[in-house]
Design a protein around this motif. Sequence first.
Motif, PDB file in Angstrom:
ATOM      1  N   ILE A 224      -2.368  82.201  32.254  1.00  0.00           N
ATOM      2  CA  ILE A 224      -0.869  81.375  31.109  1.00  0.00           C
ATOM      3  C   ILE A 224      -2.415  80.676  30.007  1.00  0.00           C
ATOM      4  O   ILE A 224      -1.140  80.733  29.288  1.00  0.00           O
ATOM      5  CB  ILE A 224      -1.205  79.790  32.185  1.00  0.00           C
ATOM      6  N   ALA A 225      -3.669  80.971  30.139  1.00  0.00           N
ATOM      7  CA  ALA A 225      -3.879  80.247  28.782  1.00  0.00           C
ATOM      8  C   ALA A 225      -4.058  81.283  27.833  1.00  0.00           C
ATOM      9  O   ALA A 225      -3.889  80.414  26.426  1.00  0.00           O
ATOM     10  CB  ALA A 225      -5.407  80.398  29.021  1.00  0.00           C
ATOM     11  N   LEU A 226      -3.701  82.323  27.545  1.00  0.00           N
ATOM     12  CA  LEU A 226      -4.205  82.972  25.837  1.00  0.00           C
ATOM     13  C   LEU A 226      -2.268  82.126  25.920  1.00  0.00           C
ATOM     14  O   LEU A 226      -2.657  81.975  24.851  1.00  0.00           O
ATOM     15  CB  LEU A 226      -3.438  84.520  26.650  1.00  0.00           C
ATOM     16  N   PRO A 227      -1.139  83.182  26.318  1.00  0.00           N
ATOM     17  CA  PRO A 227       0.084  82.605  25.868  1.00  0.00           C
ATOM     18  C   PRO A 227       0.005  80.640  25.412  1.00  0.00           C
ATOM     19  O   PRO A 227       0.557  80.694  24.393  1.00  0.00           O
ATOM     20  CB  PRO A 227       0.891  83.022  26.361  1.00  0.00           C
ATOM     21  N   LEU A 228      -0.500  79.845  25.964  1.00  0.00           N
ATOM     22  CA  LEU A 228      -0.495  79.145  25.845  1.00  0.00           C
ATOM     23  C   LEU A 228      -1.341  78.562  24.262  1.00  0.00           C
ATOM     24  O   LEU A 228      -1.142  78.252  23.374  1.00  0.00           O
ATOM     25  CB  LEU A 228      -0.875  78.073  26.719  1.00  0.00           C
ATOM     26  N   ALA A 229      -2.560  79.135  24.268  1.00  0.00           N
ATOM     27  CA  ALA A 229      -3.214  79.328  22.568  1.00  0.00           C
ATOM     28  C   ALA A 229      -2.794  80.003  22.080  1.00  0.00           C
ATOM     29  O   ALA A 229      -2.801  79.241  21.292  1.00  0.00           O
ATOM     30  CB  ALA A 229      -4.145  79.710  23.124  1.00  0.00           C
ATOM     31  N   ARG A 230      -2.168  80.575  22.122  1.00  0.00           N
ATOM     32  CA  ARG A 230      -1.139  81.774  21.228  1.00  0.00           C
ATOM     33  C   ARG A 230      -0.365  80.628  20.553  1.00  0.00           C
ATOM     34  O   ARG A 230       1.304  80.737  19.522  1.00  0.00           O
ATOM     35  CB  ARG A 230       0.318  82.541  21.446  1.00  0.00           C
TER      36      ARG A 230
ATOM     37  N   MET B 247       3.247  88.282  38.490  1.00  0.00           N
ATOM     38  CA  MET B 247       3.723  87.253  38.225  1.00  0.00           C
ATOM     39  C   MET B 247       3.466  87.179  36.441  1.00  0.00           C
ATOM     40  O   MET B 247       3.102  86.088  35.735  1.00  0.00           O
ATOM     41  CB  MET B 247       1.980  86.215  38.448  1.00  0.00           C
ATOM     42  N   PHE B 248       2.982  88.051  35.665  1.00  0.00           N
ATOM     43  CA  PHE B 248       2.769  88.325  34.237  1.00  0.00           C
ATOM     44  C   PHE B 248       3.799  88.628  33.342  1.00  0.00           C
ATOM     45  O   PHE B 248       3.918  88.505  32.817  1.00  0.00           O
ATOM     46  CB  PHE B 248       1.730  89.266  34.199  1.00  0.00           C
ATOM     47  N   ALA B 249       5.625  88.578  34.287  1.00  0.00           N
ATOM     48  CA  ALA B 249       6.782  88.960  33.791  1.00  0.00           C
ATOM     49  C   ALA B 249       6.795  87.724  32.764  1.00  0.00           C
ATOM     50  O   ALA B 249       6.200  86.580  32.947  1.00  0.00           O
ATOM     51  CB  ALA B 249       7.242  89.180  34.888  1.00  0.00           C
ATOM     52  N   PRO B 250       7.069  87.474  31.974  1.00  0.00           N
ATOM     53  CA  PRO B 250       7.717  86.524  30.296  1.00  0.00           C
ATOM     54  C   PRO B 250       8.286  85.796  31.326  1.00  0.00           C
ATOM     55  O   PRO B 250       8.436  84.148  31.209  1.00  0.00           O
ATOM     56  CB  PRO B 250       8.761  87.377  29.939  1.00  0.00           C
TER      57      PRO B 250
END
Length: 246
Positions: free
Chosen positions: A55-61, A23-26
């Motif tokens: 999801i939150a971390l890449p969304l914040a980025r 589920m962490f795959a790009p």
Amino acid sequence: MNDPDGYFGEQVAATYDESTAEMFAPAVVEPAVDVLAELAGDGRALELGIGTGRIALPLARRGVPVHGIDLSRAMVARLRAKPGGDEIGVTIGDFATTRVPGAFSVVYLVFNTIGNLTTQQAQVDCFRNAAAHLEPGGCFVIEVGVPELRRLPPGQNVLPFHVSPTLWAYDVYDFATQAMSSNYVEIVDGRGEFRSIPFRYVWPSELDLMAQIAGLRLRHRWEDWTRAPFTGESRRHVSVWEKPHS
């Protein structure tokens, strides 16, 4: 269950990212973040069940301000330990009822997390809570599987989903109550360990009714985050409900 972190305490949190590595795959994460960033626009995002920040971390980025609600301090500790994790605000509490200040452009629940609310009333409360956090025109998004009852023959209520030399995993369904559980028997250091996590399965049409109760209306329903059409053969869905302007 007396653990203050619920069913996602230290034992689960310690290996959560590894056990759900696919589920962490790009290819999984990026389409979800694309949709959520588009819905957030210039506004804020609220994740219900933020967990370890998949999801939150890449969304914040992407520049979207993200706040999270989660019952599990153990899961949130993993989020905090990741780069950028200490910059995301998190409120510890039951995401069906916990309120945080401000309004949001998008509120979202991913990876079947709505099922962690094990009663219909709690799921209805979650929709009401999401609606209360949304600004007019904002959206509530849920990613969840379609109940797989078609795979069960008459008289059977157990559905295996993983079998290996060190792990047996299976779901158990109660058709009268829509209660289910995911159960795991794992061999660790030569000894068997058993773990069971309860859920409540829910149908797309039932979710639409919950949305109506909360004053929301369906905008989109897709099979997945790539916005593929939802059909009678779809095994999951991403649904988007909008809070009307008036």
